[in-house]
Design an enzyme around this catalytic site. Structure first.
Site, PDB file in Angstrom:
ATOM      1  N   GLU A   1      19.231  29.887  38.949  1.00 19.06           N
ATOM      2  CA  GLU A   1      19.342  28.561  39.535  1.00 19.06           C
ATOM      3  C   GLU A   1      20.610  27.868  39.032  1.00 19.06           C
ATOM      4  O   GLU A   1      20.887  27.837  37.824  1.00 19.06           O
ATOM      5  CB  GLU A   1      18.096  27.756  39.149  1.00 19.06           C
ATOM      6  CG  GLU A   1      18.037  26.346  39.680  1.00 19.06           C
ATOM      7  CD  GLU A   1      16.756  25.635  39.253  1.00 19.06           C
ATOM      8  OE1 GLU A   1      16.486  24.548  39.788  1.00 19.06           O
ATOM      9  OE2 GLU A   1      16.026  26.174  38.385  1.00 19.06           O
TER      10      GLU A   1
ATOM     11  N   LYS B   1      15.861  23.856  47.309  1.00 18.81           N
ATOM     12  CA  LYS B   1      14.651  23.764  46.501  1.00 18.81           C
ATOM     13  C   LYS B   1      13.717  22.732  47.120  1.00 18.81           C
ATOM     14  O   LYS B   1      14.130  21.607  47.442  1.00 18.81           O
ATOM     15  CB  LYS B   1      15.030  23.371  45.071  1.00 18.81           C
ATOM     16  CG  LYS B   1      13.898  23.440  44.063  1.00 18.81           C
ATOM     17  CD  LYS B   1      14.447  23.230  42.650  1.00 18.81           C
ATOM     18  CE  LYS B   1      13.388  23.404  41.582  1.00 18.81           C
ATOM     19  NZ  LYS B   1      13.954  23.296  40.210  1.00 18.81           N
TER      20      LYS B   1
ATOM     21  N   CYS C   1      12.795  28.166  41.263  1.00 17.13           N
ATOM     22  CA  CYS C   1      12.123  27.730  40.038  1.00 17.13           C
ATOM     23  C   CYS C   1      10.793  27.027  40.285  1.00 17.13           C
ATOM     24  O   CYS C   1       9.782  27.668  40.519  1.00 17.13           O
ATOM     25  CB  CYS C   1      13.072  26.855  39.224  1.00 17.13           C
ATOM     26  SG  CYS C   1      12.609  26.776  37.468  1.00 17.13           S
TER      27      CYS C   1
END
Length: 707
Positions: free
Chosen positions: A46, A115, A192
């Protein structure tokens, strides 16, 4: 990528906070090295282009401009790699900042996955800088993103013919990337925190067709977090029946308040294929030498994943992902051979390699077998169990299971009638072991010779006793079963079968003889596992005390532990044999099963890969060469689940035998007695294997002939 295998790599390059040029160089170097080692899908952490820990520097246009330029350079400088590359980058879209996974291949930017779930709790405060990305896909002009690279083909309103457009790129989490050369390889991405929420994006990605989910992460290290992370990634891959790559930030991130350990994982349907150790020292030694990286790489099997999804009726897929808002972006990989060197190919798929886990597995299997038999005894109101004991592995296991079942029901083990039936091939060794074992377990022992009855039968049907053909063998086997059934009727008892899963798969049983019983306690246990179950009890008996009681031996058997252990170890050392042909001149076993049908460790390997995985002959053959070609050879200590080595000719010989017997002997499996399933492979006609007895093996034989 033959047989559905493709090598993947989750990488953690050593980076510097906010040093975009350095980070891009590190990402390019790591990607080139992985691609050079055969990786075809490469995942970086990330925000790897800037570092995750830039904090309020993410408000600086200088950093964001550099990130856009850095992404463009990363795409250009990896253009020569035959790989799909995913890298984390912050990007401004419509006046807001998004934490994105940029997906590129062969010098083209294929898509941007934002994300979805932005954490703002505990040590995380991403909501200060980033917005949650949309699920719906929109097409963005590259110029507005500050990206100077070609984009993927197509676009909103673009030509459906698939010609290249250099001005637009898809942006949204409902993006899938499908490989042209390997149809089963469909890649999705999440970032994540997306994995840690109750309804992660990966769920709908998998239902839309993704067989490989890539997670670009920056997960800091805390005590116990690595275990939870590993469990989460593994369980997600199992729940979604997919491969899951997890690349986490590591060396070079700011340690102002947190430490990042570079924990990279590659999992496949619940199994960890490769993993880096968090906070490992190995990568640090290279930092001073230039760009360094750690990573986990393995060959995943998308063919196996597709087969598992087809088998699972409850795994729901979208018939048309486009109609549900998904955009599928094609990409191309060169057709290349994928080495299996980084992929564990278990030579003993039914037996855990780790001794501690093996003991746990043995205890669990004993419990399943014993509870199954106990229920049948209780249901039939039977206080007697009749077992033919030969001094071989299978009857030994059945006797041990019966002992535990009687203990569960609070019945006296004297109710277990162990019948030894010596015949023309019975040796003193097996005969004595059968008697000693029965006595050590506290069972009633009865000896009934079959010789006179079989000779009378030979006379009745006009068979010459000197003719040691199949009639000679099967007449003995059927006489033994007749005795057991009739004795059970006399005693009001139940005949416990001894045949195991491997014998049933090969049809290595006499029809309506050892093939038949009133309850087949071993029906779900393959031969390689039978051996370890008996060894598990032998070890417990040798240890005595709590170990013996813990293994369900009971107090009397625990007191006789040394004698029971001696007998069980000798049973383990005895060649597998039906003992239906006369012994050799020196009184030893002359008829050895594995000389006739082949090594059981090979047949169990074939059985698992054919029934559990659905693989064809060519793939089974290839995997067998990997498993038994010496890569896993471990000496001769049975405690360590030693692996034999076999050359290609030997593997092919017994693979042909396996397929021939598996097809030709189905009629025996079509009428099996009841028995408990203990693992993922079973051949009960009422459960896992509904196969016509007259199915033709020609397709499988032709594939073997072509190898």
């Amino acid at each position: 990528m033959r047989d559905g295998f493709v090598k993947v790599a989750a990488l953690t390059p050593a980076i510097r906070v906010a040093d975009v040029d350095y980070n891009v160089d590190a990402c390019v170097a790591a990607a080139r090295e992985a691609a050079g080692e055969g990786a075809r899908v490469i995942v970086l952490p990330e925000l790897a282009i800037t570092a995750y820990t830039c904090e309020d520097l993410f408000w600086q246009d200088a950093l964001l401009d550099a990130a856009a330029r850095g992404l463009a350079r990363l795409v250009r400088e990896t253009a020569a790699l035959d790989a799909l590359l995913l890298a984390g980058v912050p990007l401004r879209v419509n006046g807001k900042l998004y934490n994105c996974a940029a997906v590129a291949s062969r010098g083209r930017l294929l898509g941007l996955v934002p994300k979805r779930n932005i954490p703002t709790y505990n040590e995380f405060y991403e909501g200060r800088h980033f917005c949650a990305g949309p699920a719906e896909v929109e097409w963005l002009a590259l110029g507005r993103l500050g990206l100077d690279v070609p984009a993927t083909a197509g676009g909103e309103g673009g030509d459906p013919s698939g010609e290249s457009f250099d001005d637009e790129v898809p942006f949204g989490s409902r993006l899938l990337f499908a490989c042209d050369e390997l149809p089963g390889l469909v890649v999705g991405a999440e970032i994540c925190e997306d994995l840690w929420v109750p309804d992660p994006p990966s769920t709908e990605l998998a239902q839309a067709g993704a067989t490989l989910v890539c997670n670009l992460s920056a997960s800091n290290e805390l005590v116990g977090k690595a275990d939870y992370r590993r469990s989460l990634v593994g369980s997600t891959s199992a729940r979604l029946v997919c491969a899951y790559m997890y690349a986490s930030a590591g060396w070079g991130e700011s340690t102002q308040d947190l430490v990042f350990g570079g924990h990279d994982l590659v999992c496949e349907n619940g199994r960890v294929l490769a993993e880096t150790k968090p906070l490992a020292d190995a990568g640090l030694a290279r930092v001073g030498e230039g760009h360094a990286a750690v990573g986990a790489s393995a060959a995943i099997d998308v063919q196996l994943l597709a087969a598992d999804r087809r088998r699972m009726s409850t795994f729901e897929t979208l018939s048309s992902p486009d109609d549900h808002g998904f955009t599928v972006v094609p990409f191309s990989l060169g057709v290349s051979e994928t080495s299996l060197a980084g992929r564990p190919v278990d030579p003993h798929p039914f037996v855990p390699a780790d001794r501690a886990r093996r003991s746990e597995r043995c205890e669990e299997i004993f419990a399943i077998q014993a509870h199954g038999l106990a229920k049948r005894l209780a249901h039939t109101h039977s206080a007697r169990a009749v077992i033919g004991v030969s001094g071989g592995l299978d009857s030994t296991l059945a006797l041990l299971v019966a002992a535990r079942a009687f203990d569960l029901l609070g019945l006296d083990r004297k109710g277990i009638l162990a019948v030894t039936m010596p015949g023309f091939g019975t040796t003193h060794r097996t005969h004595d072991n059968a008697r000693a074992m029965s006595e050590a377990l506290g069972c009633e022992l009865r000896e009934i010779s079959i010789a006179a009855a079989v000779r009378q039968h030979f006379a009745d049907i006009g068979h010459d006793e000197a003719d040691h053909s199949v009639t000679y063998e099967n007449a003995q086997a059927r006489e033994r079963t007749q005795i057991l059934m009739d004795v059970a009727n006399q005693e009001g008892g139940l005949v416990v079968g001894t045949g195991d899963l491997s014998e049933l798969a090969l049809g290595w049983a006499t029809y309506n003889a050892d093939h038949m019983s009133m309850y087949g306690a071993n029906a779900g246990v393959p031969k390689t596992l039978v051996r370890h179950l008996v060894r598990y009890v032998a070890d417990a008996a040798a240890a005595g005390g709590k170990a013996a009681l813990g293994a369900g031996l009971g107090e009397e058997a625990a007191r006789n532990g040394a004698e029971l252990a001696r007998v069980l170890y000798d049973v383990l050392d005895t060649p597998v044999s039906p003992e239906l042909l006369p012994a050799s001149g020196d009184g030893k076993i002359s008829q050895k099963t594995e000389d006739l049908v082949g090594p059981y460790e090979l047949h169990d390997f074939f059985l698992y890969n054919v029934l559990r995985c659905g693989f064809g002959p060519a793939k089974v053959y290839r995997l067998a060469l990997e498993a038994f070609g010496g890569r896993y050879a471990s000496g001769t200590d049975a405690d360590d689940a030693a692996v034999g080595t076999y050359d290609a000719e030997t593997v092919m010989k017994w693979l042909r035998k396996f397929y021939w017997r598996f097809f030709s002997q189905q009629f025996k499996r079509s009428c099996l007695p009841d028995g408990p399933k203990v693992g993922t492979v079973a051949v009960s006609p009422r459960g896992d294997l509904r196969m016509p007895s007259d199915a033709v093996c020609a397709l499988w034989q032709r594939e073997l002939e072509g190898l």
